[in-house]
Enzyme design. Sequence first.
Site, PDB file in Angstrom:
ATOM      1  N   LYS A 265      -1.598   6.798 -41.125  1.00 18.72           N
ATOM      2  CA  LYS A 265      -1.062   5.351 -40.713  1.00 18.72           C
ATOM      3  C   LYS A 265      -2.106   4.732 -40.013  1.00 18.72           C
ATOM      4  CE  LYS A 265       0.118   6.038 -35.557  1.00 18.72           C
ATOM      5  NZ  LYS A 265       1.038   6.826 -34.809  1.00 18.72           N
TER       6      LYS A 265
ATOM      7  N   GLN B  59      -5.930   7.159 -24.367  1.00 17.73           N
ATOM      8  CA  GLN B  59      -7.161   6.508 -24.177  1.00 17.73           C
ATOM      9  C   GLN B  59      -8.440   7.202 -24.188  1.00 17.73           C
ATOM     10  OE1 GLN B  59      -7.110   2.730 -22.103  1.00 17.73           O
ATOM     11  NE2 GLN B  59      -4.947   2.928 -21.594  1.00 17.73           N
TER      12      GLN B  59
ATOM     13  N   GLU C  37       0.971  -1.178   0.008  1.00 19.94           N
ATOM     14  CA  GLU C  37      -0.004   0.135   0.020  1.00 19.94           C
ATOM     15  C   GLU C  37       0.741   1.331  -0.007  1.00 19.94           C
ATOM     16  OE1 GLU C  37      -2.949   0.201   3.080  1.00 19.94           O
ATOM     17  OE2 GLU C  37      -3.881  -1.502   2.533  1.00 19.94           O
TER      18      GLU C  37
HETATM   19  C1  R5P Z   1      -0.122   8.357 -31.874  1.00 19.91           C
HETATM   20  O1  R5P Z   1      -1.184   8.665 -32.167  1.00 19.91           O
HETATM   21  C2  R5P Z   1       1.061   9.190 -31.168  1.00 19.91           C
HETATM   22  O2  R5P Z   1       0.818  10.453 -31.422  1.00 19.91           O
HETATM   23  C3  R5P Z   1       2.428   8.555 -31.442  1.00 19.91           C
HETATM   24  O3  R5P Z   1       2.787   8.539 -32.907  1.00 19.91           O
HETATM   25  C4  R5P Z   1       2.460   7.213 -31.024  1.00 19.91           C
HETATM   26  O4  R5P Z   1       1.767   7.041 -29.721  1.00 19.91           O
HETATM   27  C5  R5P Z   1       3.650   6.646 -31.136  1.00 19.91           C
HETATM   28  O5  R5P Z   1       3.608   5.261 -30.773  1.00 19.91           O
HETATM   29  P1  R5P Z   1       4.575   4.004 -31.277  1.00 19.91           P
HETATM   30  O6  R5P Z   1       5.915   4.565 -30.943  1.00 19.91           O
HETATM   31  O7  R5P Z   1       4.346   2.863 -30.090  1.00 19.91           O
HETATM   32  O8  R5P Z   1       4.318   3.814 -32.680  1.00 19.91           O
END
Ligand code: R5P
Length: 362
Positions: free
Chosen positions: A238, A141, A78
């Site tokens: 992406k 999130q 805790e």
């Molecule tokens: C995503 O929307 C963020 O802007 C970053 O591009 C992302 O969190 C990068 O995460 P990773 O390095 O795991 O691709």
Amino acid sequence: MSATGEKPVLPSAPDKPDRGNSRSIESGRGGLLIASCRAGSYLGARFAERCRHLAADACSCDTVDYLGDIDFRFSDSETCVRLEIDAGGKDVFVCQALHTPESQRCVDQNLMSFLIAVRAFREWGARRIIAVLPYLAYARQDNPTRLKREPTTVKLIADLLLESGIDGLITIHPHSKVHGFFGKIPVFSLESLPIFIEEFSRFRARSDVIAVAPDPGAAKFVAEFGRNLEISSAIASKYRPRREEAVVHEIIGDFEGKRTAIILDDMISTGGTIHALVKKLVEERKIEEIYFGVTHNLCISTALEKLIELHSRYNLRGVVTTDSIPQSGSFIGLPFANIRSLSEFMGEIIYKVHYDIPVMEV
Ligand code: R5P
């Protein structure tokens, strides 16, 4: 340095009219206390030092106290917080690093420590409590995947922070527009843009340089960067075929005559996004050298490996990030990495919020 996003409602001093639509965080006149949980002590101590300098320059007789490492764990795991000084009537800025790559503490534990710390200050009479969370974990999130029935976890985090007793939040370059989740309290959502503009100023007005956003989420930030440096910009799109995997399938922009690209993003986690984008820029757009500016580096080992590979095989010349997250030794050791400290800038914001100086003018 300026704040971004929606203009936060600024704190109003007792002798000034309230600006109307906020749960006003009136200026604390019982002194300034900067406190930090164990994980955030590397930040809190430096912010306090900066505030002391500013107070001395302004000949203020207000005290700037600092209280670090206020949390600990019992053997049953805790968390407990103890305040070794009286915070009654003070303006308390509680600092925490929510992600601490080289410690045993996970995000959730750092968050819990923070919530308990805020509650301690609330119960023991602090006049107002401002959360200082340079990296706002869980901000990704914000947009649940419907098919997977995810919750809007950032909303839960905001609810917990509000319930613990915060009167305001200072953060830098959060992944999403988080203001809406925090009701009426002021959210000072600061930009890291000036850091990157300064860092890459040598490329100003060069026609062979292009700024690239890895996804539409970063487009506004990158376009503003491009406008400031008088260089053109492009946007990649992406998608993630699987959890924590990134595929860049298109880059929209005019690459005619471009040989250098500057990629800017809010964070690097697994490194999948930067890896896919750099490869595509080199292989398909014939870019010869690449720089990467990223506000939050989570220091995850796969990202480190990817950055090393990009440096040796794809002309990634430099990576610039901040210390919003305590950087790991292996990342600090990279010869092509540069870590910019947030101490001066965030210390100044704390000072301004305490003294009711408009933060927009920082
Ligand atoms: C995503 O929307 C963020 O802007 C970053 O591009 C992302 O969190 C990068 O995460 P990773 O390095 O795991 O691709």
